[in-house]
Design a protein around this motif. Structure first.
Motif, PDB file in Angstrom:
ATOM      1  N   GLN A  87       0.837  -1.190   0.000  1.00 18.22           N
ATOM      2  CA  GLN A  87       0.000   0.000   0.000  1.00 18.22           C
ATOM      3  C   GLN A  87       0.879   1.250   0.000  1.00 18.22           C
ATOM      4  N   LEU A 135       0.573  -5.676   3.352  1.00 13.09           N
ATOM      5  CA  LEU A 135      -0.348  -6.718   3.785  1.00 13.09           C
ATOM      6  C   LEU A 135       0.097  -8.026   3.145  1.00 13.09           C
ATOM      7  N   GLY A 138      -3.310 -10.819   3.717  1.00  8.91           N
ATOM      8  CA  GLY A 138      -4.341 -10.093   4.435  1.00  8.91           C
ATOM      9  C   GLY A 138      -3.942  -9.638   5.815  1.00  8.91           C
ATOM     10  N   ARG A 139      -2.707  -9.869   6.244  1.00 15.04           N
ATOM     11  CA  ARG A 139      -2.231  -9.496   7.581  1.00 15.04           C
ATOM     12  C   ARG A 139      -1.176  -8.403   7.478  1.00 15.04           C
ATOM     13  N   GLN A 140      -1.306  -7.386   8.340  1.00 14.00           N
ATOM     14  CA  GLN A 140      -0.347  -6.277   8.341  1.00 14.00           C
ATOM     15  C   GLN A 140       1.018  -6.758   8.806  1.00 14.00           C
ATOM     16  N   HIS A 165       1.483   1.067  12.869  1.00  9.80           N
ATOM     17  CA  HIS A 165       1.141  -0.230  12.289  1.00  9.80           C
ATOM     18  C   HIS A 165       2.233  -0.730  11.337  1.00  9.80           C
TER      19      HIS A 165
END
Length: 280
Positions: A87, A135, A138-140, A165
């Motif tokens: 991202q 990600l 699907g996990r940071q 994060h």
């Protein structure tokens, strides 16, 4: 000749020394890599390098190389263990996605810049934010960014910004490089010097009633057109109407053009007066 040659040699030595020091300093700035973000063993490394800054389009081209580290990658970090979504910040044009177990290729990313105008060339400055989050499946996951600059026409400074994060964020300040700024100022000084030389020549011809001196007119006209070509060779291709034009180029062109017209008008009058005097 010795009293003349020694100062010239000293001046050349000083100029070469200063130039070498400036080149070394600018090279050190280009080679600097700014590291921000997490230092965890299991992380995603992002090498972001500025390839080109397009001030007219108000964007920069960023080359991004992604390497998952530790348990997040396989084949020595050349592929992620799960689908990886990188991202980017709002200024970047889109996120980057990499499939699981597939080799990660280097990507180019466009980033919008703001806060300046190319009409201020060569004193224009810009800014933008650059950030990355990751990600994996699907996990940071944490991100570490290594930022550098390869565009020799721009100097880019990166200041770490608060992040959370596991993201990595920097604030970029962009300005023209030192060598470009020196060269642009030198061009403006040359423009005014040429305009002054033509003005002095025009004053001499008109005040002494020299008539139509064709070699002098050819030199003035050649300077008028050569100055335009000289201006178009400015690095970074500034548009017409930039600060360099209003500080030097447009005024120099106007002065030279008026000098050519004044010399021609005065020369024609002198020539006609001479012809009338020699008529029986």
């Amino acid at each position: 000749m010795l009293p003349v040659l020694i100062p010239i040699a000293v001046l050349i030595l000083v100029a070469v020394s200063v130039g070498s020091w400036l080149q070394f300093t600018e090279r050190q700035a280009v080679d600097t890599v700014r590291t921000v973000g997490s230092a965890a063993a299991d992380r995603v490394d992002v090498e972001a390098t500025v390839q080109h800054v397009d001030a007219a389009a108000r964007e920069l081209l960023l080359r991004v190389r992604v390497t998952p580290r530790g348990r997040l990658g396989e084949e020595q970090g050349s592929a992620p263990v799960a689908d990886l979504n990188l991202q980017t910040s709002a200024a970047a044009l889109g996120d980057l996605t990499f499939k699981a177990h597939q080799r990660i290729a280097t990507r180019d990313l466009q980033v919008a810049i703001s806060g300046g105008s190319i009409s201020d060339y060569p004193f224009d400055t810009y800014e933008t934010d650059l950030g990355f989050g990751a990600l994996l499946g699907g996990r940071q996951v944490p991100v570490r960014m290594m930022f550098s600059n390869n565009d020799t026409l721009f100097s880019v400074s990166a200041t770490p910004a608060p992040s959370r994060h596991g993201t990595a964020v920097v604030v970029l300040d962009l300005s023209r490089s030192g060598s470009l700024l020196v060269f642009a100022v030198f061009m403006m000084v040359v423009m005014w010097a040429l305009a002054a030389a033509v003005l002095i020549g025009a004053w001499y011809l008109t005040s002494r009633s020299k008539g139509l001196v064709w070699p002098a007119l050819a030199w003035m006209a050649a300077t008028l057109f050569a100055l335009s070509a000289f201006r178009n060779n400015a690095p970074g291709m500034p548009p017409i109407g930039s600060a360099m034009d209003w500080i030097a180029f447009l005024w120099a062109e106007s002065i030279i053009a008026l000098c050519v017209i004044a010399v021609v008008v005065t020369g024609v009058r002198t020539a006609l007066r001479t012809d009338d005097t020699h008529q029986p």
